[in-house]
Write a protein that holds these residues in place. Structure first.
Motif, mmCIF file in Angstrom:
data_model
loop_
_atom_site.group_PDB
_atom_site.id
_atom_site.type_symbol
_atom_site.label_atom_id
_atom_site.label_comp_id
_atom_site.label_asym_id
_atom_site.label_seq_id
_atom_site.Cartn_x
_atom_site.Cartn_y
_atom_site.Cartn_z
ATOM 1 N N ASP A 42 0.576 -1.744 -0.063
ATOM 2 C CA ASP A 42 0.113 -0.015 0.318
ATOM 3 C C ASP A 42 0.670 1.319 -0.233
ATOM 4 N N SER A 43 1.752 1.586 0.854
ATOM 5 C CA SER A 43 2.779 2.639 0.359
ATOM 6 C C SER A 43 3.579 2.862 -0.509
ATOM 7 N N GLU A 44 4.269 1.491 -1.462
ATOM 8 C CA GLU A 44 4.600 1.530 -2.726
ATOM 9 C C GLU A 44 3.924 2.518 -3.246
ATOM 10 N N SER A 45 2.108 2.038 -3.723
ATOM 11 C CA SER A 45 1.238 2.438 -3.877
ATOM 12 C C SER A 45 0.468 3.738 -4.345
ATOM 13 N N THR A 46 1.273 3.665 -2.996
ATOM 14 C CA THR A 46 0.474 5.599 -2.424
ATOM 15 C C THR A 46 1.682 6.628 -2.738
ATOM 16 N N ASP A 47 3.137 6.094 -2.608
ATOM 17 C CA ASP A 47 4.438 6.314 -2.574
ATOM 18 C C ASP A 47 4.814 7.046 -4.678
ATOM 19 N N THR A 48 3.725 6.230 -5.535
ATOM 20 C CA THR A 48 4.214 6.247 -6.697
ATOM 21 C C THR A 48 3.917 7.981 -7.033
ATOM 22 N N PRO A 49 4.952 8.451 -7.428
ATOM 23 C CA PRO A 49 4.383 9.481 -8.459
ATOM 24 C C PRO A 49 4.176 9.143 -10.018
ATOM 25 N N TRP A 50 2.764 10.100 -9.497
ATOM 26 C CA TRP A 50 2.150 9.989 -11.237
ATOM 27 C C TRP A 50 2.184 10.634 -12.420
ATOM 28 N N LEU A 51 2.196 9.954 -13.136
ATOM 29 C CA LEU A 51 2.843 10.682 -14.581
ATOM 30 C C LEU A 51 2.095 11.892 -15.347
ATOM 31 N N SER A 52 3.636 12.932 -15.191
ATOM 32 C CA SER A 52 2.824 14.255 -15.783
ATOM 33 C C SER A 52 2.292 14.743 -17.196
ATOM 34 N N ASP A 53 1.534 15.912 -17.267
ATOM 35 C CA ASP A 53 0.695 15.689 -18.129
ATOM 36 C C ASP A 53 2.286 15.270 -19.837
ATOM 37 N N ALA A 54 3.081 15.970 -19.375
ATOM 38 C CA ALA A 54 3.805 15.655 -20.870
ATOM 39 C C ALA A 54 4.715 14.254 -20.481
ATOM 40 N N GLU A 55 4.524 13.512 -19.482
ATOM 41 C CA GLU A 55 5.051 11.734 -19.470
ATOM 42 C C GLU A 55 3.820 11.036 -20.006
ATOM 43 N N GLN A 56 2.582 11.193 -19.850
ATOM 44 C CA GLN A 56 2.041 11.292 -19.668
ATOM 45 C C GLN A 56 1.068 10.902 -21.853
ATOM 46 N N CYS A 57 1.246 11.483 -22.546
ATOM 47 C CA CYS A 57 1.382 11.993 -23.659
ATOM 48 C C CYS A 57 2.510 11.166 -23.984
ATOM 49 N N ALA A 58 3.435 11.211 -23.540
ATOM 50 C CA ALA A 58 4.618 9.825 -24.503
ATOM 51 C C ALA A 58 4.517 9.278 -24.467
ATOM 52 N N TRP A 59 3.955 8.569 -22.849
ATOM 53 C CA TRP A 59 4.242 7.078 -22.833
ATOM 54 C C TRP A 59 2.931 6.844 -24.288
ATOM 55 N N ARG A 60 1.762 7.586 -23.888
ATOM 56 C CA ARG A 60 0.193 7.053 -24.856
ATOM 57 C C ARG A 60 0.913 6.597 -26.334
ATOM 58 N N THR A 61 1.689 8.155 -26.620
ATOM 59 C CA THR A 61 2.003 8.449 -28.265
ATOM 60 C C THR A 61 2.918 6.699 -28.373
ATOM 61 N N TYR A 62 3.692 6.720 -27.660
ATOM 62 C CA TYR A 62 4.624 5.705 -27.441
ATOM 63 C C TYR A 62 3.862 4.071 -28.058
ATOM 64 N N LEU A 63 2.576 3.730 -27.145
ATOM 65 C CA LEU A 63 2.473 2.433 -27.308
ATOM 66 C C LEU A 63 1.257 2.524 -27.916
ATOM 67 N N ASP A 64 0.745 4.234 -28.452
ATOM 68 C CA ASP A 64 -0.344 3.618 -29.809
ATOM 69 C C ASP A 64 0.584 3.424 -30.805
ATOM 70 N N SER B 56 3.400 2.453 -31.237
ATOM 71 C CA SER B 56 4.060 1.075 -31.358
ATOM 72 C C SER B 56 2.975 -0.259 -31.617
ATOM 73 N N LYS B 57 2.264 -0.115 -30.942
ATOM 74 C CA LYS B 57 0.612 -0.984 -31.389
ATOM 75 C C LYS B 57 0.531 -0.873 -32.773
ATOM 76 N N LEU B 58 -0.235 0.042 -33.497
ATOM 77 C CA LEU B 58 -0.029 0.351 -34.284
ATOM 78 C C LEU B 58 0.497 0.048 -35.810
ATOM 79 N N LEU B 59 1.702 0.438 -35.546
ATOM 80 C CA LEU B 59 3.001 -0.319 -36.482
ATOM 81 C C LEU B 59 2.587 -1.640 -36.819
ATOM 82 N N MET B 60 2.885 -1.686 -34.987
ATOM 83 C CA MET B 60 2.638 -3.897 -35.433
ATOM 84 C C MET B 60 1.963 -4.422 -36.058
#
Length: 162
Positions: A5-27, A29-33
């Motif tokens: 529980d302490s690890e899950s609450t201590d995890t820093p959430w992704l910033s908007d820029a990090e979230q955008c980069a992560w989701r763009t990468y996922l999209d 890579s999936k679309l390309l494959m």
């Protein structure tokens, strides 16, 4: 191991820029494959089939131990065994016993598998170029490689297969 529980609450959430980069990468890579797989379908191949054919065609004597091929393709030995059976039935590969290890097996590229590689490779390269390489400026490709290299090295290290 699940996080505490302490690890899950201590995890820093992704910033908007990090979230955008992560989701763009996922999209991307999936679309390309998905697109590369679609472009292999007229030849009766999947991305996994093609990856196995490439690994075998680039190896010494056009063969690899099944365990090494599983590592190279990031597949479980069981999953790879099923894949090789399917490819054997298509005449693209065959299994051979390993003389130095009675339990070991090799996957071997057949002449038919080699001919398939020669036929498909130009189409696959054109697909990679059209859907990936040509979409990115040359200097950005260099940067992309540099950005992804530490991620790849870290994850390969975690697998114990650097």
């Amino acid at each position: 191991m699940p996080p505490t529980d302490s690890e899950s609450t201590d995890t820093p959430w992704l910033s908007d820029a990090e979230q955008c980069a992560w989701r763009t990468y996922l999209d991307a890579s999936k679309l390309l494959m998905h697109q590369l797989e679609k472009d292999l379908q007229p030849f009766g191949l999947t991305n996994n089939d093609y990856e196995i054919l490439v690994n075998l065609s680039e190896s010494a004597d056009k063969r690899l131990r099944m365990s090494d091929l599983a590592t190279a393709t990031l597949q479980s030995k069981s999953r790879l065994s099923h894949q090789i059976t399917r490819m054997e039935n298509a005449g693209l590969v065959r299994r051979e016993n390993c003389e130095s290890d009675r339990r070991g097996l090799y996957a071997v590229l057949t002449d038919e598998g080699g001919a398939m590689m020669q036929k498909v490779a130009p189409h696959h390269v054109a697909s990679v170029r059209r859907h990936f390489i040509d979409m990115i400026k040359p200097e950005e490709l260099i940067r992309l490689s540099a950005v992804l290299k530490p991620v790849t090295q870290d994850l390969r290290g975690k697998r114990g297969k650097i």
